[in-house]
Design an enzyme around this catalytic site. Sequence first.
Site, mmCIF file in Angstrom:
data_model
loop_
_atom_site.group_PDB
_atom_site.id
_atom_site.type_symbol
_atom_site.label_atom_id
_atom_site.label_comp_id
_atom_site.label_asym_id
_atom_site.label_seq_id
_atom_site.Cartn_x
_atom_site.Cartn_y
_atom_site.Cartn_z
ATOM 1 N N TYR A 104 0.843 -1.197 0.000
ATOM 2 C CA TYR A 104 0.000 0.000 0.000
ATOM 3 C C TYR A 104 0.879 1.249 0.000
ATOM 4 C CZ TYR A 104 -3.881 -3.120 1.300
ATOM 5 O OH TYR A 104 -4.821 -4.109 1.340
ATOM 6 N N HIS B 45 -1.087 -12.385 0.942
ATOM 7 C CA HIS B 45 -1.940 -11.445 0.209
ATOM 8 C C HIS B 45 -2.582 -12.091 -1.016
ATOM 9 C CE1 HIS B 45 -2.252 -6.814 -0.543
ATOM 10 N NE2 HIS B 45 -3.412 -7.421 -0.643
ATOM 11 N N SER C 86 -13.356 -3.740 1.170
ATOM 12 C CA SER C 86 -14.214 -2.935 0.277
ATOM 13 C C SER C 86 -15.694 -3.120 0.588
ATOM 14 C CB SER C 86 -13.928 -3.268 -1.194
ATOM 15 O OG SER C 86 -12.620 -2.918 -1.551
ATOM 16 N N PRO C 87 -16.086 -3.079 1.861
ATOM 17 C CA PRO C 87 -17.500 -3.288 2.203
ATOM 18 C C PRO C 87 -18.392 -2.125 1.777
ATOM 19 C CG PRO C 87 -16.297 -2.587 4.151
ATOM 20 C CD PRO C 87 -15.272 -2.799 3.070
ATOM 21 N N LEU C 88 -17.765 -0.994 1.411
ATOM 22 C CA LEU C 88 -18.532 0.159 0.942
ATOM 23 C C LEU C 88 -18.368 0.359 -0.562
ATOM 24 C CD1 LEU C 88 -17.864 2.603 3.919
ATOM 25 C CD2 LEU C 88 -19.792 1.040 3.553
ATOM 26 N N ARG D 274 -15.929 0.509 -2.651
ATOM 27 C CA ARG D 274 -14.912 1.474 -3.111
ATOM 28 C C ARG D 274 -15.495 2.873 -3.320
ATOM 29 N NH1 ARG D 274 -13.470 -3.481 -5.673
ATOM 30 N NH2 ARG D 274 -11.469 -4.200 -4.852
ATOM 31 N N GLY D 275 -16.340 3.254 -2.358
ATOM 32 C CA GLY D 275 -16.888 4.603 -2.372
ATOM 33 C C GLY D 275 -18.280 4.722 -2.962
#
Length: 326
Positions: free
Chosen positions: A56, A121, A200-202, A204-205
Site C-alpha cells: 500500500y 496477500h 471494500s464493504p462500501l 470502493r466509495g
Amino acid sequence: MQQRQLGSTGPMVSAIGLGAMSFGGIFGPTTEADSHACLDAMLEAGITLIDTANIYGMGVSETVIGNWLARRKPQVTLATKASIVSGPPRCIDNSAAYLRAELEASLRRLGRDHVELFYIHRRDPGTPLAEVIGTMQDLEREGKIGGYGLSEIAPATLRAAHALHPCRAVQNEYSLWTRQPELGLIQACKALGVTFVAFSPLARGMLGDRPLRLDEVQDGFRSSNPRFTEPNFSANIAAIDGFRAFAAQRGWSTPALALAWLLQRWDHLIPIPGTRSAAHLRHWAQADAIRLDAADLAEIDRLLPPGFAAGDRYGDHQLMAIERYC
C-alpha cells in the site's frame, strides 16, 4: 463499539476495523497529517483493528501508521500482508525468503516486533501450500506473528490450509454489490472458526452518502475497473440511489447502513472499510449500533438484490492470483 474475536484463539477486536490502503495514496493524494487525524478519529470511535499491507503505497501506509503508533502508543491490533511483488513484472511470491524479508521490513516501518495477523496477500499456485503454511507456523513460533490469514482464496484452499495449521482469518471482498463469498467461503470460515474479514464493504466509495461522479474515479485502480467505467458506472449509480434514499428515510447514513447489513448477517465477520478522512470515518463508525428488522432487510434485498451490480468486480488485468470458485 461491539467486539468480535479474531479467529477462534485470537484477540478480541472491534466489530469494525479500518482498512489503511488509501493511506498510501491509492485512491488519491493524501498527507500524513490527514491519515493521523483519521487514525485519531478511529480511536475515538472505539475501533481497534488496523489492516494494512507492504504494497500500500510501497510501504507508505505502514510508515504512516508506525509514526502514529510511536506518537499515540495506543492499544490496537495490527494486520499486514505480503506476497504481491509490484514488479515489473508484477508477480506473486509465497517463498519463505520473500515472506520473511517483507515481514521484517513491515515490522520496521510499523515500529513493532510482531503483528497479530499476517496475511498471504495472494496465493501462488506454484508454491506448495504445505510449504507456505509451514512458513507461517515458523513465524508464529518465533513470535513474529500472532496468527496467519489468507486473502482472495477459494473455500477449498481454506480447508486445506486450516488442516495443516489453524488459520486465523480470511480476507475477501464482500459487500452489498459483491456477494460471491456467500457461495461457500463465509460458511467455510464459520464452520472452521475462522474470522471472515470483508474488504471494500462500501464498494470502493459507491455506497457513500453522495453519489460519486465519473471524474472522481479516474485514479489508477477504479479508472479501469468494469464497475467504474461506462455504461456500468451510471447503471450502478442509479441502482444505489434507492438504497441511499432508504437510508436517509430511516435516519442512517448510507455507509453505516451498508456496514450494519454485513454485521447483522454474520457474527464471525469483521468489515474493514477504508478511508483517509476522519470525517468519512465518523459517517459510518457507529454502524454496529444499528438494528435492522425483517422489514428493513426485505427492503434492502428489494433495492439491491444479489447480482445487481453492472460489470465484474475486477477486470481481466486485475485478476492475478484471485481464486475463482463458481
